[in-house]
Design an enzyme around this catalytic site. Structure first.
Site, mmCIF file in Angstrom:
data_model
loop_
_atom_site.group_PDB
_atom_site.id
_atom_site.type_symbol
_atom_site.label_atom_id
_atom_site.label_comp_id
_atom_site.label_asym_id
_atom_site.label_seq_id
_atom_site.Cartn_x
_atom_site.Cartn_y
_atom_site.Cartn_z
ATOM 1 N N VAL A 18 4.708 1.097 1.089
ATOM 2 C CA VAL A 18 4.985 -0.020 1.999
ATOM 3 C C VAL A 18 5.052 -1.307 1.174
ATOM 4 O O VAL A 18 4.176 -1.578 0.353
ATOM 5 C CB VAL A 18 3.891 -0.146 3.085
ATOM 6 C CG1 VAL A 18 4.237 -1.293 4.038
ATOM 7 C CG2 VAL A 18 3.740 1.160 3.851
ATOM 8 N N ASP A 66 -2.082 10.807 13.982
ATOM 9 C CA ASP A 66 -2.823 10.343 12.802
ATOM 10 C C ASP A 66 -3.410 8.954 13.057
ATOM 11 O O ASP A 66 -3.279 8.050 12.238
ATOM 12 C CB ASP A 66 -1.901 10.315 11.582
ATOM 13 C CG ASP A 66 -2.700 10.226 10.275
ATOM 14 O OD1 ASP A 66 -3.919 10.508 10.303
ATOM 15 O OD2 ASP A 66 -2.107 9.880 9.241
ATOM 16 N N GLY A 74 0.829 -1.201 0.000
ATOM 17 C CA GLY A 74 0.000 0.000 0.000
ATOM 18 C C GLY A 74 0.860 1.246 0.000
ATOM 19 O O GLY A 74 2.091 1.189 -0.113
ATOM 20 N N GLY A 102 0.963 5.251 1.931
ATOM 21 C CA GLY A 102 0.388 6.175 2.900
ATOM 22 C C GLY A 102 0.982 7.557 2.760
ATOM 23 O O GLY A 102 1.671 7.872 1.779
ATOM 24 N N GLY A 103 0.728 8.373 3.773
ATOM 25 C CA GLY A 103 1.192 9.748 3.722
ATOM 26 C C GLY A 103 2.698 9.896 3.787
ATOM 27 O O GLY A 103 3.251 10.900 3.340
ATOM 28 N N PHE A 104 3.393 8.870 4.321
ATOM 29 C CA PHE A 104 4.838 8.982 4.470
ATOM 30 C C PHE A 104 5.604 8.205 3.411
ATOM 31 O O PHE A 104 6.816 8.286 3.346
ATOM 32 C CB PHE A 104 5.263 8.491 5.860
ATOM 33 C CG PHE A 104 4.753 9.364 6.973
ATOM 34 C CD1 PHE A 104 5.346 10.583 7.252
ATOM 35 C CD2 PHE A 104 3.667 8.969 7.738
ATOM 36 C CE1 PHE A 104 4.887 11.382 8.278
ATOM 37 C CE2 PHE A 104 3.201 9.760 8.767
ATOM 38 C CZ PHE A 104 3.806 10.979 9.046
ATOM 39 N N GLY A 105 4.905 7.417 2.587
ATOM 40 C CA GLY A 105 5.602 6.684 1.543
ATOM 41 C C GLY A 105 4.955 5.341 1.258
ATOM 42 O O GLY A 105 3.884 5.015 1.772
#
Length: 511
Positions: free
Chosen positions: A360, A471, A353, A355-358
Site C-alpha cells: 500500500v 479478515d 505498509g 498486507g496479505g493482498f499486496g
C-alpha cells in the site's frame, strides 16, 4: 321485452364505465400511496464531533423541515457562524402534500443515520430532495454532487429519439425556469414518438433560484443526459439545485380532466315512436359504447403494468472519479502513468505498509486529492474482465464507516486499487503506540466500536450486495481525522478472485 333488454344493456354499459374509472383511480391511488422511493445520498464537507453545537442544530433543522406541510422550505438554525446550519427541502411538483411530508421525514431520518457527523449532505428520493450545509447556499446554483439514473432498455432509433428528447426537454426546462405560480419551478411535457408511443419529460429547480439561474442549472443537467442515458428508454440527472427526467411512460401525476357528460350516450325518452327509423336505437348505442369502454379499460391496465415494470428496470449512475461515479468501468479506471506519478513511482518513501493482498502506497492525484494505492500481488486468480467487474460491484458499496474505493488500474499483470486516503493509519497502530493510545478515552473507543459495527451491519444486511469481510482485525480498521473508524479490505475475496460464494468449505480464512 325490448325495453327490458335495452335497460339491461344500459346497466351493463354504466357498470363497465364505473369499472374503468374505478381501475384508473385504483392505479393512481396505488401510485400516490406508494412510500417515498430512496435514490442516493452524499455526505461531505468533513466531520464534526458528536453532540457538538452544530450537530444539535442539524437535529433542530431536521425537525423544522419535517414539520412543514408545503412543497418547498428553507431554514437556518444557529446563532454563531461556527455552528450555524442551512437547510432546505423540495418536493417534486406533482407530489401530494402528505407524501411530500412523509418523504422529507424519511429523508431527514436517513441523514441522521448515514451522515450523522457530516457538515454537508444531500439526499435524493423520487419524491423529494433534502440538503443541508454549514455554508449558506440559498439562491445559489449547486451542480455537484450529481446523480444519474437510467432505464437499462435501449431505444430503437437512437438518433431521431435523442433529437426529439433534447427538443422536448429544453422546452420543458424553459417553462420550468419561468414558472412563477406558488412555490414551484416545475414543468412537464409530452411529445409523440409514434402513433403508439409517447415521450414524457419533467424539469424542476429549487424555487429560490432566479429564472436565469434555474435555466442555467437545467442546461447543465440536460447536457449530462448523454453521459448518463445515451440511447436509453428513460433516465434522469439530478443536481442539488435542479433535475430533469424522461420516460416512455407517464411517471408523473397529471390532473385528470373531467369526463364528458354522459347524457349524449343515453337514448331519448321512450315514446310511441321511439322504435321508428328517425333515431339511433339503444342496441346501436350499446354496440358502439361497450367495445370502446373495454378498450379503454384494457389500455389503463396496460399503462399501469408498463409503468411498474419500467420502474423495476431502473439502473443507477453516480458522478466522476473525484465524487461518486461508480457504475461504469470507464469512470473508475485510472491510467498506470497517473498512479505511478501519484506515488512517485511507488517509492519506498510513499509506502504505507504491506498486507496479505499486496503493498500500500500513499499518493496524490493532480487535483491534490490524497489517495491510498494498493498494488495487488500477482497471484490473483482473476482475469482482467472479471477483475474490472468485481471492482465495479465493490465500488458501489458506500457507507461512512467503509473506506471508499475510488477506482482501479489494470495494465499487463499490474492490478491496482485506488482508495481514499485515511490519515490516522490503522486502529492497531493507535492501540499499541504508547503515545497514541492516550487519545483513546472511553468515548472515542465506544465511537470506534459503534462505527465498526455499523459498517459490518451495512456489509452483512443493508447493502444490495451481501459481503462477508473474512479478515476483520484492528489493522483493517482505519481511523480518519476525527478518529472515526473506516473498515478496509472488504470485498477483497471478490476482487482478488477468491471464491466467496461457497457455503461449505474446510478452509479457514482470515486471521
Amino acid at each position: 321485452m325490448v325495453t327490458h333488454v335495452s335497460m339491461a344493456s344500459l346497466k351493463l354499459v354504466l357498470l363497465l364505465f364505473i369499472l374503468s374509472f374505478f381501475n384508473l383511480n385504483t392505479c393512481k391511488a396505488q401510485e400516490q400511496n406508494t412510500d417515498p422511493v430512496y435514490l442516493y445520498h452524499n455526505c461531505s464537507g468533513g466531520n464534526t464531533t458528536a453532540n457538538s453545537a452544530y450537530q444539535l442544530n442539524v437535529g433542530t433543522l431536521f425537525s423544522s423541515l419535517s414539520s412543514k406541510s408545503i412543497e418547498f422550505s428553507n431554514d437556518t438554525v444557529g446563532t454563531s457562524s461556527s455552528d450555524r446550519v442551512y437547510g432546505l427541502f423540495m418536493c417534486r411538483g406533482d407530489v401530494p402534500t402528505a407524501l411530500c411530508q412523509q418523504c422529507v421525514f424519511n429523508a431527514t431520518r436517513r441523514l441522521r443515520s448515514e451522515c450523522s457527523l457530516a457538515k454537508q449532505a444531500v439526499i435524493w428520493y423520487d419524491e423529494c430532495t433534502v440538503r443541508y450545509s454549514n455554508r449558506s447556499f440559498f439562491s445559489t446554483v449547486a451542480v455537484r454532487p450529481r446523480l444519474g439514473l437510467l432505464n437499462t432498455a435501449n431505444i430503437s432509433n437512437q438518433e431521431s429519439f435523442m433529437k426529439l428528447l433534447f427538443s422536448t426537454i429544453n422546452t420543458t426546462a424553459d417553462e420550468a425556469a419561468n414558472f412563477s405560480v406558488g412555490l414551484k419551478k416545475y414543468a412537464t411535457k409530452q411529445a409523440n414518438i409514434s402513433g403508439f408511443q409517447s415521450l414524457y419529460c419533467l424539469a424542476q429547480c429549487t424555487p429560490d433560484l432566479s429564472p436565469q439561474d434555474c435555466r442555467s442549472c437545467l442546461s447543465g443537467v440536460i447536457g449530462d443526459l448523454p453521459w448518463c442515458c445515451q440511447g436509453k428508454q428513460g433516465g434522469r440527472v439530478l443536481y442539488p439545485s435542479c433535475n430533469v427526467r424522461y420516460e416512455l411512460y407517464p411517471f408523473y401525476r397529471q390532473v385528470t380532466p373531467a369526463p364528458p357528460p354522459s347524457s349524449p350516450l343515453l337514448p331519448p325518452p321512450a315514446s310511441a315512436n321511439s322504435q321508428g327509423g328517425g333515431g339511433i336505437s339503444t342496441g346501436t348505442i350499446v354496440a358502439i359504447v361497450v367495445p370502446i369502454t373495454v378498450a379503454v379499460l384494457l389500455f389503463i391496465v396496460g399503462i399501469c403494468f408498463l409503468s411498474r415494470r419500467a420502474r423495476k428496470n431502473q439502473g443507477s449512475l453516480k458522478e466522476g472519479k473525484n465524487v461518486d461515479d461508480i457504475t461504469t468501468v470507464e469512470s473508475l479506471q485510472f491510467s498506470f502513468g497517473t498512479i505511478s506519478a501519484a506515488t512517485n513511482n511507488f517509492s519506498a518513501e510513499n509506502k504505507l505498509g504491506e498486507g496479505g493482498f499486496g503493498e500500500v502506497f500513499k499518493g496524490a492525484l493532480p487535483t491534490g486529492q490524497e489517495i491510498a494505492v494498493k498494488r495487488l500481488s500477482k497471484s490473483s486468480g482473476q482475469g482482467g474482465e472479471e477483475f474490472k467487474n468485481e471492482v465495479v460491484v465493490v465500488a458501489k458499496l458506500q457507507h461512512r464507516n467503509l473506506v471508499r474505493l475510488l477506482g482501479f488500474c489494470l495494465q499487463g499483470e499490474e492490478k491496482i486499487l485506488v482508495y481514499e486516503y485515511v490519515p490516522n493509519k490503522s486502529l492497531d497502530y493507535t492501540l499499541f503506540d504508547p503515545e497514541k493510545q492516550r487519545e483513546l478515552d472511553w468515548r472515542r473507543r465506544y465511537k470506534i466500536i459503534e462505527g465498526t459495527a455499523r459498517g459490518i451491519q451495512y456489509l452483512h444486511e443493508d447493502s444490495r450486495l451481501r459481503i462477508i469481510h473474512r479478515d476483520l482485525k484492528a489493522s483493517n480498521i482505519l481511523l480518519d481525522s476525527d478518529l472515526s473508524p473506516k473498515i478496509s479490505d472488504f470485498g477483497m475475496a471478490r476482487i482478488f478472485g477468491v471464491d466467496q460464494t461457497q457455503g461449505n468449505t474446510d478452509r479457514i480464512v482470515g486471521t
